[in-house]
Write an enzyme that holds these catalytic residues in place. Structure first.
Site, short mmCIF file in Angstrom:
data_model
loop_
_atom_site.label_atom_id
_atom_site.label_comp_id
_atom_site.label_asym_id
_atom_site.label_seq_id
_atom_site.Cartn_x
_atom_site.Cartn_y
_atom_site.Cartn_z
N LYS A 13 -29.05 -8.18 38.77
CA LYS A 13 -28.96 -7.40 37.53
C LYS A 13 -29.62 -6.02 37.70
CE LYS A 13 -30.89 -10.27 34.62
NZ LYS A 13 -31.25 -11.33 35.57
N THR A 20 -30.02 -4.36 40.44
CA THR A 20 -29.19 -3.56 41.35
C THR A 20 -27.98 -3.00 40.62
OG1 THR A 20 -29.87 -5.10 43.08
CG2 THR A 20 -28.11 -3.60 43.63
N ARG A 32 -37.97 -2.91 33.85
CA ARG A 32 -39.30 -3.51 33.68
C ARG A 32 -40.18 -3.19 34.88
NH1 ARG A 32 -37.49 -9.55 33.19
NH2 ARG A 32 -35.90 -8.71 34.55
N LYS A 58 -40.88 -13.56 45.43
CA LYS A 58 -39.70 -12.73 45.18
C LYS A 58 -39.65 -11.46 46.01
CE LYS A 58 -37.13 -10.63 41.37
NZ LYS A 58 -37.15 -10.25 39.96
N ALA A 95 -40.64 -13.40 31.12
CA ALA A 95 -39.36 -13.68 30.46
C ALA A 95 -39.24 -15.10 29.93
CB ALA A 95 -38.22 -13.38 31.43
N PHE A 134 -33.37 -12.92 33.18
CA PHE A 134 -32.65 -14.19 33.27
C PHE A 134 -31.19 -14.07 32.82
CE2 PHE A 134 -36.96 -16.46 32.73
CZ PHE A 134 -37.26 -16.25 34.06
N PHE A 190 -20.25 -9.69 47.67
CA PHE A 190 -20.93 -9.89 48.96
C PHE A 190 -19.88 -9.91 50.07
CE2 PHE A 190 -23.88 -11.27 45.82
CZ PHE A 190 -25.15 -11.10 46.36
N TRP A 214 -24.41 -2.00 46.14
CA TRP A 214 -25.48 -2.40 47.07
C TRP A 214 -25.24 -1.77 48.44
CZ3 TRP A 214 -25.63 -5.36 51.64
CH2 TRP A 214 -26.94 -5.72 52.07
#
Length: 894
Positions: free
Chosen positions: A345, A347, A369, A380, A599, A630, A718, A747
């Site tokens: 999200k 990205t 955020r 992460k 979140a 999320f 991808f 990306w």
């Protein structure tokens, strides 16, 4: 005539701008009261406010400059003038004045415009204006300037020549002075005339203008009564011209405050294949200096506070300046139910704004955020986007930023300390002792502080004299009677530290046996972070901080931060954190990074203030793109029902992010584990798995439609995705009600790879929007929970545990029943069971507990158990993070 014109012009400006209070600051470093009185007189007549800063005679240039720099940064001062001894008028002093505040027009920037004939970009110095007014009709005449040096002399020469005069200049000791005076049609004395230069040297009939500082009489007698030359001084005319310049400056200042079209210079990208690591990509790009970026997007110099080279806080005063500017379009990026790997999200958010601004030339802002350091060093890694769609510099984005989370930690823990300290003191002191310490005698006087007076009013005690309270009133005032078993306020730290999930506090002998069990949460789980994300102003934040409920008293009534007297101190700690942080994407487009509430137990969205400021800056045709935490069932639902209620903003479009691999998992594919190689089902074409998994995408589209907002599906592509799989997802999405569905390659390609998404979003934003909330706030708490469970998650019903039911009853009785609901539920499934993928149905949603964030303004039911302190895995990210001691570069951060 001059003052009348200036007065009328200023009155017109004030009618158009009722809140305008034009203020001229004058720095004076001499004892001549005549000049000061003249300034005050003309300012009052015109309607200006004047502040005199009277420095002592003998003040140094450095002391003058220091005062100038202070006034430069004062947003309430729009003009700055200098009344100094001649020896202090150096370029160092004159150029210290900000050009936009330079009412006397003597800075090099202003003089440069004047000399080059850019009359609309400069102010003519008041003395020069006065000279020109007194001379008149000088075309073809010869004018001699004597003793007029430096800035004022240069300005005078330039203006005289532009009017067609022949201008010569010399000093008082020049050997040719007498012969030049004999030939000049007009003579301007720029400084006091020495006694050994008689006026009789001046050509009969010539005009003499005296400009020396301090000469305020309209006629100047040089003691040569028989000389026929006409003598005049600029005197008070120059002071009036100064005030006129101030009015002109106000016109320019008002114009500068208006919204301006962006003049953004985007950074070029040269994507490599294979795509390097995020940090290598970030390092390969040279970001613009943040003050350059700020100027490009229309921020004023006094609206930013620079942190290093690439970050700046933006002051909230901008909202007042642009209050009449129409908002841009408001876009939310949400996602399907994610896999443990995340669906990109952030990205997509970054890629979309890069496409809009760098490739379609549409103003856009990303609002993201701030990441917690816990995940950064834990599992992460970074959270700045990824590949060629990220915020730079990514290490600064992920580490400390501008210290907002540290401010929240400090404020949160101050409140936690206040709770335990108050319990200890109440348990060990009499009412009288407490009262004497809480309201002490200082310098023989006893008085309540403002926050203590507010507490007295809440208790129904309308007294202001501490000596007049009865014993009963004193007892009510000093005793909060906190029930330790009801304390909900925990200490926080921004580190994943599982051993702080349960702790015992108060074990030192000094705490006299008042031991209790407590816990630490991660800093971003603090209610103060949720407040930061939802607040709309400094005043609103202060009120919200005061309303935070930390425990109940022995009678079951809520105890707040206001009751503890700590609200003002919390606001002080948060006064800088409330300002959004400006950064940029890889392609040099603007980003606001602000707030990052947990979140699960909070709403998981960036700040209302960042969105509001960005919507003003992008202009009516621009876009502000923000992200919800999320999946759409949690982050988007909270964004609409909580954040949009708080902000009053209406979303234009939802971008729903999906990936083929996530849809395959929802279709029955094997489990996905972070760090483990993907199974062949995810790397080889499997149309059946994709088709089966699209049920989750369809459900999330339906959830968006509940709110009446158009939805565009962004399929993050991808290299393992086949063209047939991509086409199938887009086809099903459009058939399921999406306005459009677009494959994205940002990306690997940057903004260029999201141009089609940007075009789809622009078209969707022009569609009819029938935004509505999911539920009315007036409904009972349990009913609001039921609506979310049934309409959003697909549950058959809800089941409240006895603990949850008792909390619902308590909050309703305490008057908190009309708050929105913030569900704390796993993000890995639409249901409460993480292993149930796709679209589970027929389940009963168990509510184990219900808690409240009264300051933030929501009730949060817990679905199952919810950890507020993540733990470190066996091999945390910190194994790979290092610092090069030579270059000071961070290594291994994602």
């Amino acid at each position: 005539k001059v003052t009348e014109n200036a007065k009328n012009s200023l009155a017109s400006l004030k009618r158009e701008n009722p809140r305008l209070e034009p203020t001229l600051a004058i720095i004076q470093a001499h004892s001549d009261q005549l000049i000061q009185e003249a300034n005050k007189k003309f300012a009052k007549e015109i309607g200006l406010r004047v502040i005199h800063i009277c420095l002592p005679e003998g003040s140094t240039k450095d002391e003058i400059v220091s005062e100038i720099l202070r006034l430069n940064e004062d947003p309430n001062v729009q003009g700055l003038a200098l009344d100094l001894p001649e020896s202090l008028y150096s370029s160092k002093v004159l150029n210290a004045v900000k050009p936009e505040k330079d009412v006397d027009g003597l800075s090099s920037v202003n003089l440069g415009h004047l000399v080059h004939g850019d009359v609309y970009d400069c102010l003519v110095p008041p003395t020069v204006c006065a000279v020109m007014e007194l001379l008149q009709d000088i075309g073809g005449k010869k004018v001699l300037l004597v003793g007029a040096h430096r800035a004022e002399g240069a300005a005078l020469q330039s203006v005289l020549r532009r009017e067609g005069a022949t201008v010569l200049s010399c000093h008082w000791k020049a050997p040719q002075l007498q012969s030049e005076l004999r030939l000049a049609d007009a003579v301007v004395f720029g400084s006091t005339k020495p006694d050994d230069v008689p006026v009789s040297w001046v050509k009969p009939g010539a005009t003499i203008i005296h400009c020396a500082p301090g000469l305020l009489s309209e006629k100047h007698n040089c003691g040569q009564q028989n000389n026929p030359a006409a003598e005049k001084t600029v005197g008070s005319l120059a002071v009036a011209m100064r005030m006129q310049n101030m009015v002109k400056n106000m016109e320019r200042w008002i114009q500068s405050q208006q919204y301006r079209k962006w003049d953004l210079h985007c950074l070029k990208l040269q994507p490599l294949s294979p795509v390097p690591s995020d940090i290598e990509i970030s390092r390969a790009q040279s970001p613009k200096a943040v003050d350059v970026l700020a100027k490009e997007i229309g921020l004023l110099t006094d609206e930013i506070e620079i942190y290093g080279q690439t970050k700046a806080k933006v002051r909230l005063s901008l909202l007042e300046r642009l209050k009449d500017q129409p908002d841009g379009k408001y876009v939310l990026v949400a996602g399907i139910t994610p896999t443990p790997l995340g669906e990109g999200k952030s990205t997509v958010t970054v890629g979309l704004v890069q496409a809009l601004t760098a490739h379609l030339n549409i103003n856009s802002f990303a609002c993201l955020r701030q990441p917690s350091q816990g995940p950064t060093f834990g599992v992460k890694g970074g959270a700045a986007g990824g590949g060629y769609a990220q915020v730079i510099p990514m290490e600064e984005f992920n580490l400390h930023l501008t210290g907002d989370i540290h401010a929240i930690t400090a404020a949160n823990n101050l409140l936690a300390a206040a709770i335990d300290a108050r319990i200890l003191h109440e348990n060990t002191q009499s009412d009288k002792s407490l009262y004497n310490r809480l309201v002490p005698v200082v310098n023989g006087v006893r008085g309540f502080s403002a926050i203590q007076l507010a507490r007295l009013r809440r208790l129904g005690i309308n007294k202001t004299d501490p000596e007049t309270l009865t014993e009963e009133e004193i007892s009510k005032f000093v005793r909060l009677d906190i029930d330790p078993s009801t304390i909900t306020w925990q200490r926080v730290v921004d580190t994943n530290d599982r051993f702080l999930r349960k702790v015992t506090v108060g074990q030192a002998n000094t705490e006299k046996g008042f031991v209790r069990q407590a816990q630490f949460d991660i800093a971003v789980a603090s209610e103060i972070m949720a407040i930061l994300a939802l607040t709309t102003s400094l005043q609103d934040m202060k009120e919200r901080l005061g309303k935070m409920v930390v425990a109940n008293d022995q009678k079951g009534e809520p105890v707040t931060a206001d009751d503890l007297g700590v609200t003002g101190a919390l606001a002080v700690l948060m006064k800088d954190a409330i300002k959004p942080t400006l950064m940029q994407t890889l392609e040099g487009t603007p980003v606001f990074v602000h707030a990052g509430p947990f979140a699960n137990i909070a709403h998981g969205n960036s700040s209302v203030l960042a969105d509001k400021i960005a919507l003003k800056l992008v202009g009516e045709k621009g876009f502000v793109v923000t992200e919800a935490g999320f999946g759409a069932d949690i982050g988007m639902e909270k964004f609409f029902n909580i954040k949009c209620r708080s902000s009053g903003l209406v979303p234009s479009v939802v971008v729903l992010v999906a990936t083929v691999r996530a849809l395959k998992m929802h279709g029955g594919g094997p489990n996905v584990t972070a760090g483990a190689p993907l199974k062949k089902e995810y790397t080889e074409e499997n149309l059946q798995l994709v088709a089966d998994g699209c049920c989750n995408l369809q459900k999330q589209i339906q959830i968006t439609q509940l709110f009446g907002v158009p939805v565009v599906v962004a399929l993050n592509v991808f290299k393992t995705d086949s063209p047939a799989e991509v086409d199938l997802v887009c086809k099903i999405a459009k058939e399921s009600g999406a306005f459009d569905a677009v494959p994205c390659n940002h990306w690997s390609a940057g903004g260029r790879g999201a141009v089609k998404l940007a075009q789809a979003v622009e078209k969707a934003a022009n569609q009819k929007n029938s935004f509505k909330y999911l539920y009315s706030l007036e409904l009972p708490i349990a009913e609001k929970i039921r609506i979310i469970a049934q309409k959003v998650y697909g549950a058959q019903d809800i089941e409240l545990s006895p603990v949850a039911q008792s909390q619902v009853d308590r909050y309703t009785q305490q008057g908190f029943g009309n708050l929105p609901i913030c569900m704390a539920k796993t993000h890995l499934s639409l249901s409460h069971q993480p292993e149930r993928k796709g679209v589970p149905t027929g389940f009963i949603l168990p509510i184990s507990d219900v808690r409240a964030s009264i300051g933030a303004g929501f009730i949060y039911p817990l679905v199952g158990t919810m950890s507020t302190m993540p733990g470190l895995p066996t091999r945390p990210c910190f194994y790979d993070i290092d610092l090069d001691p030579i270059t000071e570069q961070v290594k291994g951060l994602f």
